[in-house]
Design a protein around this motif. Structure first.
Motif, PDB file in Angstrom:
ATOM      1  N   TYR A  23       0.966  -1.161   0.065  1.00 29.46           N
ATOM      2  CA  TYR A  23       0.049   0.048   0.003  1.00 29.46           C
ATOM      3  C   TYR A  23       0.871   1.370   0.120  1.00 29.46           C
ATOM      4  N   GLN A  24       2.019   1.265   0.576  1.00 29.17           N
ATOM      5  CA  GLN A  24       2.812   2.391   0.818  1.00 29.17           C
ATOM      6  C   GLN A  24       3.735   2.909  -0.550  1.00 29.17           C
ATOM      7  N   ILE A  25       3.880   1.981  -1.624  1.00 25.12           N
ATOM      8  CA  ILE A  25       4.435   2.115  -2.790  1.00 25.12           C
ATOM      9  C   ILE A  25       3.676   2.000  -4.073  1.00 25.12           C
ATOM     10  N   TYR A 124       0.932 -10.139   5.118  1.00 24.72           N
ATOM     11  CA  TYR A 124       0.023  -9.151   5.261  1.00 24.72           C
ATOM     12  C   TYR A 124       0.654  -7.784   5.853  1.00 24.72           C
ATOM     13  N   HIS A 125       0.648  -6.832   5.049  1.00 32.26           N
ATOM     14  CA  HIS A 125       1.172  -5.504   5.543  1.00 32.26           C
ATOM     15  C   HIS A 125      -0.040  -4.630   5.708  1.00 32.26           C
ATOM     16  N   TRP A 126      -1.075  -5.014   6.462  1.00 28.14           N
ATOM     17  CA  TRP A 126      -2.318  -4.098   6.969  1.00 28.14           C
ATOM     18  C   TRP A 126      -3.109  -3.631   5.842  1.00 28.14           C
ATOM     19  N   ASP A 127      -3.105  -4.264   4.850  1.00 33.57           N
ATOM     20  CA  ASP A 127      -4.345  -3.794   3.674  1.00 33.57           C
ATOM     21  C   ASP A 127      -5.210  -4.861   3.451  1.00 33.57           C
ATOM     22  N   LEU A 168       2.641 -12.102   9.078  1.00 39.08           N
ATOM     23  CA  LEU A 168       2.048 -10.874   9.493  1.00 39.08           C
ATOM     24  C   LEU A 168       3.384  -9.573   9.671  1.00 39.08           C
ATOM     25  N   ASN A 169       2.814  -8.646   9.379  1.00 38.27           N
ATOM     26  CA  ASN A 169       3.811  -7.406   9.748  1.00 38.27           C
ATOM     27  C   ASN A 169       3.148  -6.622  10.818  1.00 38.27           C
ATOM     28  N   GLU A 170       3.953  -6.789  11.942  1.00 42.66           N
ATOM     29  CA  GLU A 170       3.750  -5.952  13.281  1.00 42.66           C
ATOM     30  C   GLU A 170       2.318  -5.941  13.465  1.00 42.66           C
ATOM     31  N   PRO A 171       1.632  -7.191  14.105  1.00 41.28           N
ATOM     32  CA  PRO A 171       0.499  -7.461  14.571  1.00 41.28           C
ATOM     33  C   PRO A 171      -0.120  -6.418  15.626  1.00 41.28           C
ATOM     34  N   ASN A 297      12.481  -2.309  14.681  1.00 39.57           N
ATOM     35  CA  ASN A 297      12.671  -1.383  15.823  1.00 39.57           C
ATOM     36  C   ASN A 297      13.218  -0.200  15.266  1.00 39.57           C
ATOM     37  N   TYR A 298      12.587   1.089  16.012  1.00 39.75           N
ATOM     38  CA  TYR A 298      12.944   2.463  15.419  1.00 39.75           C
ATOM     39  C   TYR A 298      13.415   3.257  16.735  1.00 39.75           C
ATOM     40  N   THR A 299      13.165   3.095  17.829  1.00 40.99           N
ATOM     41  CA  THR A 299      13.402   3.964  19.028  1.00 40.99           C
ATOM     42  C   THR A 299      13.425   3.096  20.361  1.00 40.99           C
ATOM     43  N   GLN A 328      11.706  12.652  12.171  1.00 39.89           N
ATOM     44  CA  GLN A 328      10.495  13.363  11.792  1.00 39.89           C
ATOM     45  C   GLN A 328       9.296  12.734  12.712  1.00 39.89           C
ATOM     46  N   MET A 329       9.387  11.570  12.932  1.00 43.44           N
ATOM     47  CA  MET A 329       8.269  11.057  13.706  1.00 43.44           C
ATOM     48  C   MET A 329       8.134  11.310  15.130  1.00 43.44           C
ATOM     49  N   ASP A 330       9.136  12.111  15.659  1.00 42.54           N
ATOM     50  CA  ASP A 330       9.277  12.429  17.155  1.00 42.54           C
ATOM     51  C   ASP A 330       9.671  11.141  17.638  1.00 42.54           C
ATOM     52  N   TRP A 331      10.527  10.400  17.146  1.00 44.24           N
ATOM     53  CA  TRP A 331      11.154   9.388  17.740  1.00 44.24           C
ATOM     54  C   TRP A 331      12.551   9.454  18.286  1.00 44.24           C
ATOM     55  N   GLU A 332      12.792   8.893  19.396  1.00 39.27           N
ATOM     56  CA  GLU A 332      14.378   9.381  19.792  1.00 39.27           C
ATOM     57  C   GLU A 332      15.382   8.313  18.999  1.00 39.27           C
ATOM     58  N   VAL A 403      16.655  -2.530   5.760  1.00 37.07           N
ATOM     59  CA  VAL A 403      16.526  -1.229   5.923  1.00 37.07           C
ATOM     60  C   VAL A 403      15.266  -0.884   5.392  1.00 37.07           C
ATOM     61  N   TRP A 404      14.202  -0.274   6.366  1.00 38.48           N
ATOM     62  CA  TRP A 404      13.192   0.645   5.952  1.00 38.48           C
ATOM     63  C   TRP A 404      13.643   2.031   5.506  1.00 38.48           C
ATOM     64  N   THR A 405      13.298   2.321   4.578  1.00 36.14           N
ATOM     65  CA  THR A 405      13.142   1.723   3.169  1.00 36.14           C
ATOM     66  C   THR A 405      13.513   1.935   1.859  1.00 36.14           C
ATOM     67  N   PHE A 410       4.430   6.537   1.219  1.00 39.09           N
ATOM     68  CA  PHE A 410       3.212   7.061   2.224  1.00 39.09           C
ATOM     69  C   PHE A 410       3.360   6.508   3.543  1.00 39.09           C
ATOM     70  N   GLU A 411       3.595   7.468   4.269  1.00 42.63           N
ATOM     71  CA  GLU A 411       3.844   6.646   5.827  1.00 42.63           C
ATOM     72  C   GLU A 411       2.517   6.889   6.462  1.00 42.63           C
ATOM     73  N   TRP A 412       1.563   6.112   6.105  1.00 42.36           N
ATOM     74  CA  TRP A 412       0.192   5.817   6.759  1.00 42.36           C
ATOM     75  C   TRP A 412      -0.438   7.089   7.220  1.00 42.36           C
TER      76      TRP A 412
HETATM   77  C1  NOJ Z   1       6.624  -0.169  10.398  1.00 40.65           C
HETATM   78  C2  NOJ Z   1       5.651  -0.491   9.287  1.00 40.65           C
HETATM   79  O1  NOJ Z   1       5.998  -1.778   9.002  1.00 40.65           O
HETATM   80  C3  NOJ Z   1       6.031   0.245   8.109  1.00 40.65           C
HETATM   81  O2  NOJ Z   1       4.864   0.122   6.967  1.00 40.65           O
HETATM   82  C4  NOJ Z   1       6.204   1.995   8.492  1.00 40.65           C
HETATM   83  O3  NOJ Z   1       6.287   2.716   7.325  1.00 40.65           O
HETATM   84  C5  NOJ Z   1       7.416   1.844   9.222  1.00 40.65           C
HETATM   85  N1  NOJ Z   1       7.469   1.094  10.451  1.00 40.65           N
HETATM   86  C6  NOJ Z   1       7.902   3.402   9.867  1.00 40.65           C
HETATM   87  O4  NOJ Z   1       6.817   3.660  10.712  1.00 40.65           O
END
Ligand code: NOJ
Length: 446
Positions: A23-25, A124-127, A168-171, A297-299, A328-332, A403-405, A410-412
């Motif tokens: 969905y994001q691309i 399954y990535h959320w769509d 699944l992606n991040e249930p 993991n992001y933060t 930009q996500m306000d993540w440390e 690496v993401w990404t 489209f960041e949701w």
């Molecule tokens: C997790 C998600 O799987 C991905 O869709 C999202 O864009 C990144 N984190 C960044 O928030």
């Protein structure tokens, strides 16, 4: 810390790649017989997405998959984790298959293999197909059967060439944001929706794994978890209690049932209500021995006690309130988080090998002279890879880093402003520019 990392430090067979999601691309939201997904519906609500943006075209990967795959090849990236849009191949979620949707993924898979790129398919990535949301979506136990039917179609059509499957992606994110907070599709709220969605997603993660193993001998099967290293905000008992509740929800809720430990209901009373949607025998059905687990993991999060927060009495202190470096996500920016999480996940008995299936950062970029210099993203990636290596050297069986990404996308709910790509995308012209981080990654992977 200096980062003179080399690929060989990680040993032979370590999988480096990039992750993306349909969905994001892809765009092409209603082309060639694709049915609507919950995200196609959700973006129509003017209150939900930054500047009312949507992903109807996104990066137009549906049409540009070939040059984008060639670009991966130029960047020496040999593993591409992408997802399959359920409603592109099953427009109403179940029943008849859309051949044009199948054709698209065949073209993508074949082109990848020809370019020497290994596909890692997220199922399954959320769509979720909107037609299934109309019947309750993840809150309806039938979703386990619907999902298995979709998995079966994917394995039957693509399993001769695709070896790596991610169920699944991040249930925790799609159930928490989509069925508890209402900030992601399908925008549902409340504990009842949430716990039902959690249980059905957890059943699906195991059922999907079992089905792939049954249908495709030799498949390499995993699933992914969002996770954050959690620390108490202050060194006081109340905050420690709050932090451990947050840890339970954010890091343990989906992992432990998969490992056969059941839900951690004894440590968080409110969770016991999940038993209302459980049937006898479910505990066993929740378990499956994956070939790998993916951590994303992001933060890190700092958590304090808060009487105002219903259910868990815990509250995350945002990074912007703590005067630390943020994205930009306000993540440390906190590279050691991934190290702590690798150690934490690896400490479970019987845990399979781990792959970091997402790691990356959103920073604002500027294009000048058709170049994008992004030192912060580059430093972020290097520092995180160094932390993965630290864990590996200490004995954690970690086998990959994605690496993401690849592309700014489209960041949701945040739309297009967070820039996570190692490749810049001009969404008006679909022009791509490899950022310095992308060039560095290519060099590292040479
Ligand atoms: C997790 C998600 O799987 C991905 O869709 C999202 O864009 C990144 N984190 C960044 O928030």
């Amino acid at each position: 810390m200096t980062h003179s990392l080399t690929k060989s430090d990680f040993g032979p067979g370590f999988h480096f790649g990039v992750s993306t999601a349909a969905y994001q691309i892809e765009g092409a939201h209603n082309l060639d017989g694709k049915g609507p997904s919950i995200w196609d519906e959700f973006v129509k609500d003017p209150r939900k997405i930054f500047q009312r943006q949507h992903a109807n075209t996104a990066c137009d990967f549906y049409h540009l998959y070939a040059p984008d795959t060639d670009l991966l090849n130029t960047l020496n990236i040999q593993n591409h984790r992408f997802s399959i849009s359920w409603s592109r191949i099953l427009p109403s979620g179940t029943g008849e298959v859309n051949t044009k949707g199948i054709d698209f993924y065949n073209r993508l898979i074949n082109h990848s293999l020809e370019a020497g790129i290994e596909p890692w398919v997220t199922l399954y990535h959320w769509d979720l197909p909107q037609a299934l949301q109309d019947r309750g979506g993840w809150t309806n136990r039938d979703v386990v059967q619907w999902f298995c039917y979709f998995v079966e179609q994917c394995v039957r059509h693509f399993g001769d060439r695709v070896k790596n499957w991610i169920v699944l992606n991040e249930p925790m994110v799609f159930t928490g944001a989509g069925y508890f907070l209402g900030v992601h599709a399908p925008g549902k709220k409340g504990l009842k929706n949430f716990l039902a969605a959690v249980h059905h997603a957890a059943l699906s993660q195991a059922a999907g794994g079992r089905l792939i193993r049954q249908l495709a001998a030799g498949a390499h099967i995993g699933t992914t978890f969002s996770c954050s290293h959690i620390e108490p905000y202050r060194p006081v008992k109340k905050d420690q209690v709050a932090a451990s509740k947050a840890d339970l929800l954010l890091n343990r809720l989906f992992l432990e049932p998969l490992l056969g430990m059941g839900y951690p209901v004894n440590e968080l009373k409110i969770l016991r209500r999940i038993e209302h949607v459980m049937k006898p025998g479910d505990e066993l059905l929740l378990a499956f021995d994956m070939d790998f687990i993916g951590i994303q993991n992001y933060t890190r999060e700092l958590v304090r006690h808060s009487t105002f927060m219903p259910f868990i009495k815990a509250k995350i202190i945002k990074a912007s309130q703590r005067k630390v470096e943020t994205t930009q996500m306000d993540w440390e920016v906190y590279p050691a988080s991934v190290y702590h999480l690798l150690k934490k996940f690896a400490a479970y008995p019987n845990v399979p090998p781990i792959i970091v299936t997402e790691s990356g950062a959103a920073f604002a970029d500027t294009v000048s002279d058709k170049q994008v210099d992004d030192p912060k993203r580059l430093a972020f990636l290097q520092a995180h890879m160094a932390e993965v290596l630290r864990a590996k050297k200490e004995g954690v069986d970690v086998r990959g880093y994605f690496v993401w990404t690849l592309l700014d996308n489209f960041e949701w709910a945040e739309g297009y402003y967070p820039k996570f790509g190692i490749v810049h995308v001009d969404h008006a012209t679909q022009e791509r520019i490899v950022k310095s981080s992308g060039k560095w990654y290519a060099d590292f992977l040479k």
